[in-house]
Design an enzyme around this catalytic site. Structure first.
Site, PDB file in Angstrom:
ATOM      1  N   HIS A 115       0.836  -1.207   0.000  1.00  0.00           N
ATOM      2  CA  HIS A 115       0.000   0.000   0.000  1.00  0.00           C
ATOM      3  C   HIS A 115       0.872   1.258   0.000  1.00  0.00           C
ATOM      4  O   HIS A 115       0.613   2.208  -0.742  1.00  0.00           O
ATOM      5  CB  HIS A 115      -0.891   0.039   1.259  1.00  0.00           C
ATOM      6  CG  HIS A 115      -1.888  -1.071   1.371  1.00  0.00           C
ATOM      7  ND1 HIS A 115      -2.027  -1.842   2.501  1.00  0.00           N
ATOM      8  CD2 HIS A 115      -2.809  -1.546   0.496  1.00  0.00           C
ATOM      9  CE1 HIS A 115      -2.991  -2.725   2.328  1.00  0.00           C
ATOM     10  NE2 HIS A 115      -3.483  -2.575   1.112  1.00  0.00           N
TER      11      HIS A 115
ATOM     12  N   LYS B 213     -18.579  -6.100   7.286  1.00  0.00           N
ATOM     13  CA  LYS B 213     -17.339  -6.761   6.867  1.00  0.00           C
ATOM     14  C   LYS B 213     -16.447  -6.919   8.095  1.00  0.00           C
ATOM     15  O   LYS B 213     -16.092  -5.933   8.753  1.00  0.00           O
ATOM     16  CB  LYS B 213     -16.644  -5.912   5.784  1.00  0.00           C
ATOM     17  CG  LYS B 213     -15.582  -6.697   5.033  1.00  0.00           C
ATOM     18  CD  LYS B 213     -15.070  -5.939   3.822  1.00  0.00           C
ATOM     19  CE  LYS B 213     -13.790  -6.580   3.304  1.00  0.00           C
ATOM     20  NZ  LYS B 213     -13.127  -5.772   2.299  1.00  0.00           N
TER      21      LYS B 213
ATOM     22  N   ARG C 210      -2.060  -6.093  -8.494  1.00  0.00           N
ATOM     23  CA  ARG C 210      -1.002  -7.085  -8.254  1.00  0.00           C
ATOM     24  C   ARG C 210      -0.942  -8.148  -9.334  1.00  0.00           C
ATOM     25  O   ARG C 210       0.114  -8.655  -9.660  1.00  0.00           O
ATOM     26  CB  ARG C 210      -1.215  -7.763  -6.895  1.00  0.00           C
ATOM     27  CG  ARG C 210      -0.775  -6.927  -5.732  1.00  0.00           C
ATOM     28  CD  ARG C 210      -1.413  -7.379  -4.464  1.00  0.00           C
ATOM     29  NE  ARG C 210      -2.851  -7.163  -4.515  1.00  0.00           N
ATOM     30  CZ  ARG C 210      -3.652  -7.255  -3.470  1.00  0.00           C
ATOM     31  NH1 ARG C 210      -3.189  -7.601  -2.308  1.00  0.00           N
ATOM     32  NH2 ARG C 210      -4.942  -7.027  -3.598  1.00  0.00           N
TER      33      ARG C 210
ATOM     34  N   SER D  88      -2.808  -7.864   2.511  1.00  0.00           N
ATOM     35  CA  SER D  88      -3.269  -7.838   3.901  1.00  0.00           C
ATOM     36  C   SER D  88      -3.801  -9.207   4.294  1.00  0.00           C
ATOM     37  O   SER D  88      -3.635  -9.639   5.438  1.00  0.00           O
ATOM     38  CB  SER D  88      -4.361  -6.786   4.080  1.00  0.00           C
ATOM     39  OG  SER D  88      -3.858  -5.498   3.816  1.00  0.00           O
TER      40      SER D  88
END
Ligand code: ADP
Length: 153
Positions: free
Chosen positions: A19, A43, A92, A129
């Site tokens: 990040h 979430k 990514r 993450s």
């Protein structure tokens, strides 16, 4: 010409070196970048939003043009509120690409906000993450994958 502002939205659960790299590489493009933690009540996260915010602030303490915020609701509404014309996202791999493309097109359709993508640096392409959380859950050392200010309790 004045440069526009951007919002870099995500969960940052926790913030990683991936990040940080995206934000630092995007800084020359924007007058300011709002790193925005989407706080969605349904979430589940590993770390509370206050902790994630504190880590983001520590990670960007030296960057005067980066501000960490928490938001609920649509990213395009946050952009409007903050006067940011762009959303910033990192890519990514091809899985990210497929997913991000749909969201970017939707944000353009509903909010007239364009998304700027930067590819992950090859040395960060494996950092997420999700994997960092998996390592933490198994008591592994994650210090190589998170910024210095992130001390896992
Ligand atoms: P989400 O919760 O939507 O998965 P994250 O909080 O993990 O989002 O990430 C926010 C943004 O950072 C996304 O655009 C994601 O693709 C990007 N990102 C995450 N990890 C990396 C990395 N290692 N390199 C580049 N970009 C990354």
């Amino acid at each position: 010409m004045n440069r526009p502002a951007a919002v870099f939205p995500g969960s940052f659960d926790p913030v990683t070196i991936g990040h940080v790299s995206i934000v630092k590489r995007a800084l020359p493009l924007f007058s300011r970048i709002h790193v925005a933690i989407g706080s969605n009540s349904n979430k589940r996260s590993m770390f509370p939003v206050e902790q994630r915010l504190e880590w983001l602030r520590a990670a960007f303490a030296d960057e005067a043009h980066v501000e960490a915020v928490v938001f609920t609701g649509l990213t395009v509404d946050l952009c409007r509120e903050l006067g940011a014309a762009f959303i910033l996202r990192g890519l990514r791999n091809s899985t990210d690409h497929g997913f991000e493309r749909s969201i970017a097109l939707m944000n353009r359709a509903v909010g007239h906000i364009e998304t700027i993508f930067l590819p992950a640096e090859p040395i960060h392409a494996h950092v997420s993450s999700t994997i960092v959380r998996e390592l933490i859950a198994n008591k592994a050392d994650v210090s190589a994958f998170v910024p210095k200010g992130v001390i896992i309790p």
